[in-house]
Design an enzyme around this catalytic site. Sequence first.
Site, PDB file in Angstrom:
ATOM      1  N   SER A 145      47.842   6.887  -5.676  1.00 56.17           N
ATOM      2  CA  SER A 145      47.053   5.587  -5.932  1.00 56.17           C
ATOM      3  C   SER A 145      46.890   5.793  -7.627  1.00 56.17           C
ATOM      4  O   SER A 145      46.502   6.904  -8.193  1.00 56.17           O
ATOM      5  CB  SER A 145      45.776   5.415  -5.295  1.00 56.17           C
ATOM      6  OG  SER A 145      44.809   4.601  -6.001  1.00 56.17           O
ATOM      7  N   TYR A 159      37.869   9.869  -2.775  1.00 55.52           N
ATOM      8  CA  TYR A 159      39.066   9.417  -2.510  1.00 55.52           C
ATOM      9  C   TYR A 159      39.778   9.488  -3.505  1.00 55.52           C
ATOM     10  O   TYR A 159      41.158  10.109  -3.756  1.00 55.52           O
ATOM     11  CB  TYR A 159      39.045   7.831  -2.331  1.00 55.52           C
ATOM     12  CG  TYR A 159      40.179   6.997  -2.235  1.00 55.52           C
ATOM     13  CD1 TYR A 159      41.038   7.173  -1.004  1.00 55.52           C
ATOM     14  CD2 TYR A 159      40.653   6.085  -3.257  1.00 55.52           C
ATOM     15  CE1 TYR A 159      42.284   6.437  -1.157  1.00 55.52           C
ATOM     16  CE2 TYR A 159      41.875   5.608  -3.205  1.00 55.52           C
ATOM     17  CZ  TYR A 159      42.703   5.553  -2.180  1.00 55.52           C
ATOM     18  OH  TYR A 159      43.988   4.957  -2.065  1.00 55.52           O
TER      19      TYR A 159
END
Length: 247
Positions: A145, A159
Site C-alpha cells: 500500500s 497498518y
Amino acid sequence: MSASMRSLDNTVIVITGAGGGIGGATARLALEAGARVVAADLKESEVQHLVETWGPARVAVVAGDIREEATSDAIVRAGVEAFGRVDSVIANAGIGFYGGILDATPEQVRMMVDVNLLGSVWLARAAVRQFRAQGDGGDVVIIGSVAGLLIGGGKEAVYAATKGAQINLGHALDRELRQEGIRTTVIAPAGVNTRFAAADGRFGDTEPEDGPFMQPADIAGAVVYTLTQPRRMRTELWTMWSLAEQH
C-alpha cells in the site's frame, strides 16, 4: 514492433486472500490468461465458487490462517500436488483497522502485524523453497500500500507500519534472489473501491463498488502484467493511484 510478453498458459499461481476484492479479481484475470490457480483464504467457502466456475483442473482451493507458517507451506504444497509445480505467489491477504494509535485493541494490532507482515514472510519462504527445488526461477508479488511510503492518512499508523515493512521485505528479497531468476515485486495501491477501504467511512452512503477510486480489477491487471513481463526484466515497486486522490 510489439513488446514480447511471457505467456501465463498453464503456469501455476498461488493467491492468498483470494476471496476478497483484489484477490478475487486477480484469480479471475489469471485464469482468463490461461493460468492455473491455487486460491487460498481463511474459509474455503470464500473461494469455492472459483472451482465451480473453472473446474478442479484449473483451480485448487486451500483454507487456512495465513498467520501460521504451516498454512503457507500447505498452500504451496497444494499447488505442487494439484498441478506439479508453482510458478508465482501473490501475497495478497491483508487486514487493517482505522483509527488512532490507541484505538485498536492489542488483538487488532497483533493481527495486522501477523497477517500483513508475517503472512507475506511465510509465503515468500515457502515459495522460495519450491522455486529452488524447481530450479527455474519464479515470481513473488506482494500487495502492499502507498500507506507504507510515508503517504498514508493520519488514522492508520500500525497498518502503515506493516505496509512499510512489506515494501522493505520486497526490496530486500529482490537483492537476495534476483541472481537466481526469482523476481520480487511490491504493488502498492492507494484507495481501491472495496469494503476494506470503506471501513474508514470515506464512501459515505455510496456502495464501495461505486466509489471514486480504483477498481479491484485495476490492481489485478497490474499483477497479471507484472507476471507476463519477459524474464529479462523485473518491477521492484509499482505505486498506483486513482485520479480522485492526490498526495
